[in-house]
Structure formats: C-alpha cells, structure tokens
Motif scaffolding. Sequence first.
Motif, PDB file in Angstrom:
ATOM      1  N   LYS A   1       0.846  -1.199   0.000  1.00 28.47           N
ATOM      2  CA  LYS A   1       0.000   0.000   0.000  1.00 28.47           C
ATOM      3  C   LYS A   1       0.880   1.247   0.000  1.00 28.47           C
ATOM      4  O   LYS A   1       2.066   1.177  -0.296  1.00 28.47           O
ATOM      5  CB  LYS A   1      -0.932  -0.011   1.216  1.00 28.47           C
ATOM      6  N   GLY A   2       0.289   2.415   0.333  1.00 30.23           N
ATOM      7  CA  GLY A   2       1.056   3.653   0.253  1.00 30.23           C
ATOM      8  C   GLY A   2       0.803   4.601   1.411  1.00 30.23           C
ATOM      9  O   GLY A   2      -0.238   4.548   2.071  1.00 30.23           O
ATOM     10  N   VAL A   3       1.777   5.495   1.626  1.00 24.34           N
ATOM     11  CA  VAL A   3       1.687   6.522   2.660  1.00 24.34           C
ATOM     12  C   VAL A   3       1.668   7.892   1.999  1.00 24.34           C
ATOM     13  O   VAL A   3       2.441   8.152   1.072  1.00 24.34           O
ATOM     14  CB  VAL A   3       2.881   6.435   3.642  1.00 24.34           C
ATOM     15  N   VAL A   4       0.773   8.736   2.462  1.00 30.79           N
ATOM     16  CA  VAL A   4       0.714  10.128   2.026  1.00 30.79           C
ATOM     17  C   VAL A   4       1.119  10.994   3.219  1.00 30.79           C
ATOM     18  O   VAL A   4       0.590  10.812   4.322  1.00 30.79           O
ATOM     19  CB  VAL A   4      -0.697  10.513   1.545  1.00 30.79           C
ATOM     20  N   VAL A   5       2.051  11.891   3.011  1.00 31.79           N
ATOM     21  CA  VAL A   5       2.469  12.781   4.086  1.00 31.79           C
ATOM     22  C   VAL A   5       1.700  14.091   3.953  1.00 31.79           C
ATOM     23  O   VAL A   5       1.701  14.732   2.899  1.00 31.79           O
ATOM     24  CB  VAL A   5       3.990  13.016   4.061  1.00 31.79           C
ATOM     25  N   ASP A   6       1.013  14.462   5.030  1.00 28.68           N
ATOM     26  CA  ASP A   6       0.142  15.637   5.066  1.00 28.68           C
ATOM     27  C   ASP A   6       0.903  16.804   5.701  1.00 28.68           C
ATOM     28  O   ASP A   6       1.320  16.717   6.851  1.00 28.68           O
ATOM     29  CB  ASP A   6      -1.102  15.292   5.889  1.00 28.68           C
ATOM     30  N   THR A   7       1.075  17.876   4.939  1.00 26.78           N
ATOM     31  CA  THR A   7       1.894  18.997   5.397  1.00 26.78           C
ATOM     32  C   THR A   7       1.113  20.033   6.198  1.00 26.78           C
ATOM     33  O   THR A   7       1.617  21.132   6.444  1.00 26.78           O
ATOM     34  CB  THR A   7       2.566  19.706   4.206  1.00 26.78           C
ATOM     35  N   ILE A   8      -0.089  19.714   6.635  1.00 26.56           N
ATOM     36  CA  ILE A   8      -0.863  20.645   7.436  1.00 26.56           C
ATOM     37  C   ILE A   8      -0.029  21.095   8.647  1.00 26.56           C
ATOM     38  O   ILE A   8       0.552  20.272   9.357  1.00 26.56           O
ATOM     39  CB  ILE A   8      -2.202  20.006   7.870  1.00 26.56           C
ATOM     40  N   GLY A   9       0.073  22.392   8.832  1.00 30.97           N
ATOM     41  CA  GLY A   9       0.824  22.918   9.968  1.00 30.97           C
ATOM     42  C   GLY A   9       2.319  23.013   9.769  1.00 30.97           C
ATOM     43  O   GLY A   9       3.025  23.558  10.631  1.00 30.97           O
ATOM     44  N   ALA A  10       2.831  22.497   8.659  1.00 31.79           N
ATOM     45  CA  ALA A  10       4.277  22.547   8.427  1.00 31.79           C
ATOM     46  C   ALA A  10       4.692  23.982   8.090  1.00 31.79           C
ATOM     47  O   ALA A  10       4.041  24.640   7.282  1.00 31.79           O
ATOM     48  CB  ALA A  10       4.679  21.612   7.298  1.00 31.79           C
ATOM     49  N   PRO A  11       5.772  24.485   8.682  1.00 33.43           N
ATOM     50  CA  PRO A  11       6.197  25.858   8.417  1.00 33.43           C
ATOM     51  C   PRO A  11       6.686  26.077   6.988  1.00 33.43           C
ATOM     52  O   PRO A  11       6.611  27.181   6.461  1.00 33.43           O
ATOM     53  CB  PRO A  11       7.307  26.107   9.436  1.00 33.43           C
ATOM     54  N   ASP A  12       7.209  25.017   6.361  1.00 29.44           N
ATOM     55  CA  ASP A  12       7.691  25.107   4.981  1.00 29.44           C
ATOM     56  C   ASP A  12       7.217  23.852   4.257  1.00 29.44           C
ATOM     57  O   ASP A  12       7.888  22.820   4.276  1.00 29.44           O
ATOM     58  CB  ASP A  12       9.219  25.227   4.954  1.00 29.44           C
TER      59      ASP A  12
END
Length: 211
Positions: free
Chosen positions: A105-116
């Motif tokens: 399967k797969g992983v999606v990285v969610d950048t919510i809240g990331a400064p950059d």
Amino acid sequence: MAKLQVAIDLLTTEEALALAGKVAPYVDIIELGTPLIKNMGVSVITAMKQAHPDKIVFADLKTADAGELEADIAFKAGADLVTVLGVAGNATIAGAVKAAKAHGKGVVVDTIGAPDRVTRAKEAAALGAEFVELHAGLDEQWTPGYSIQVLIDEAAVANTPVSIAGGVNLQNVQAVVKSGVKVAVAGAAIYAAADPAAAARALREAMDAVN
C-alpha cells in the motif's frame, strides 16, 4: 492525468457511504476524514472498501507517532493510503512506509501545519511517501486573507508528486491541475453541495478538460 479525491468530512459511516455512493462514478480516491475515523473507528474504512473495492480508499489518520503501528491498523482494515503528519518525526514517516511496503500500500504525508510545506514535501518523498499533500486545513482556510493560490504556487515548484487540499472548487480546479498535481482533493465543494453527484461530475469534467 490528475486524480480527483473526495474528502468525506461527515461523521457517520451511513452518511459517508451514502455520499460515496453518489459521487463514486466521478472520483478516483475516497478519503475518510480524520473526524469520521475518530468518531466511527476503523470499521468505516472496512465498510467503504467493501462498498467500493474498485476505488482507492484513503484513511486520513494524520498520524503523529507510532507510524508503523497506526498504518498497519488502517491497512489491515482495508485502506489503500494512510496519512502521516509532515510535522511528525522522520522515524514516524519511515515506520508508516515500512508498514505500507509490507501490505503493498502507500503513505501520504500531510503537510498541514508545516512551516515550509515545499521543503517538507521533498524530505517526505525521500522517505518513501507515495505523494505529499500540500494542505491548508479548515482553520487555515477560515483565516482572513487565505487563498488557495499559495498551494498552487507551492505545487508548481515542489518538483515531487503532490496533491492539493484546501478549498479546491470548480472555480480553481483547473489551475490546481495545471500546477502539476497528482491529485486534486475536494471536500466541501462536493459534500456540502445541494447535489453532490453533479458537483463531483462538474469537477471531473473540468479536470478532464485540462488533463
């Protein structure tokens, strides 16, 4: 060709299944929102995959720790993709990717809240993420002066597979696709519409016109 993902931010399995049944012909990915999974548990993942085995089922866990364990739970329940927070440590992302590989399967990285978001997207891709979600959450979208253009600009320079989530609608979806995204994520534009099926179909047609 960019995929269309519906984000289901409803709160019960019944509501989620009813919405998915209406919009499934027009979407590629069915996302089960974080509040939905917290409210109903992973059984909603299983129910959705059983109802729509031909669709990619996206479990928006927003995992912040215990990456391998939480991802494994979701994959066993039937998820095809799970999310890990980009602000989590690299070990958490790597752990989730390990579980994904074990299940195919797969992983999606969610950048919510990331400064950059762009920098973190590149780092997450290097850790094995399927793609990275450039994401302005609901609270950010409700901040005065917010514009989805910031995400469109980021996608255009990310140079890594990304999706955009944060106010995608019929007015901006073609600009979203033209930025080079792998996936356009529509939430309220579909689930809050008077006719969700018609809304999903219109988004699909607009995307197909530029894909």
